[in-house]
Design an enzyme around this catalytic site. Sequence first.
Site, PDB file in Angstrom:
ATOM      1  CD  GLU A   1     -24.492 -15.933  45.406  1.00 33.29           C
ATOM      2  OE1 GLU A   1     -24.872 -14.949  44.747  1.00 33.29           O
ATOM      3  OE2 GLU A   1     -23.663 -16.762  44.985  1.00 33.29           O
TER       4      GLU A   1
ATOM      5  CG  HIS B   1     -26.037 -20.863  44.085  1.00 28.38           C
ATOM      6  ND1 HIS B   1     -25.086 -21.815  44.347  1.00 28.38           N
ATOM      7  CD2 HIS B   1     -25.433 -19.667  44.339  1.00 28.38           C
ATOM      8  CE1 HIS B   1     -23.955 -21.221  44.703  1.00 28.38           C
ATOM      9  NE2 HIS B   1     -24.135 -19.906  44.726  1.00 28.38           N
TER      10      HIS B   1
ATOM     11  CG  HIS C   1     -19.614 -21.447  45.135  1.00 31.88           C
ATOM     12  ND1 HIS C   1     -19.662 -21.188  43.797  1.00 31.88           N
ATOM     13  CD2 HIS C   1     -20.489 -20.595  45.714  1.00 31.88           C
ATOM     14  CE1 HIS C   1     -20.541 -20.227  43.571  1.00 31.88           C
ATOM     15  NE2 HIS C   1     -21.062 -19.843  44.716  1.00 31.88           N
TER      16      HIS C   1
ATOM     17  CG  HIS D   1     -22.520 -19.042  49.564  1.00 27.27           C
ATOM     18  ND1 HIS D   1     -23.592 -19.770  49.102  1.00 27.27           N
ATOM     19  CD2 HIS D   1     -21.989 -18.427  48.472  1.00 27.27           C
ATOM     20  CE1 HIS D   1     -23.693 -19.594  47.795  1.00 27.27           C
ATOM     21  NE2 HIS D   1     -22.731 -18.776  47.389  1.00 27.27           N
TER      22      HIS D   1
ATOM     23  CB  CYS E   1     -14.998 -19.219  43.306  1.00 26.96           C
ATOM     24  SG  CYS E   1     -16.629 -19.967  43.465  1.00 26.96           S
TER      25      CYS E   1
END
Length: 153
Positions: A66, A68, A72, A106, A120
């Site tokens: 994914e 976004h 992270h 990732h 995370c």
Amino acid sequence: MDKPQKPDPVRRFRDYRWDATDLLAYKEEGSAPFKAITRQTLFRDPALRAELRYFEVSPGGYSTLERHEHMHAVLILRGGGECLIGGEVRKIQTNDLVSIAPWTWHQFRASADDHLGFLCMVNVERDKPVQPTAEERKALEADPRIAAFLKQD
Ligand code: MN
């Protein structure tokens, strides 16, 4: 009448579980491809605007591929494996730090014979991850290392 119980400020750790912390599904079943991965939310405070989660991937498992807008910050806490970050497949092991920049593809994969556990950190308020289109996946697979990484399903 009983006084409301204050949560213990110290939650003990044992076998990669923390006291008073639920072991949750990684995400909703069927919402995206993933395998053999669990989630514990360790800290979540709107005032802090951050959330710290612990994910654990069993041998051979993986997180969703994914990307976004939100970032992270990842600390590998247990075992090892590999991760795809943008155009690269990287080996990861305990105590490595991994930064995932906005809009970077990732995916985390545990080794066939080892767990992969990682902390995370994310924003409490964050955008929804998107998965690659068929074309974007094809573009990623143009790199043989990435193709081999993605084929381990
Ligand atoms: Mn993500």
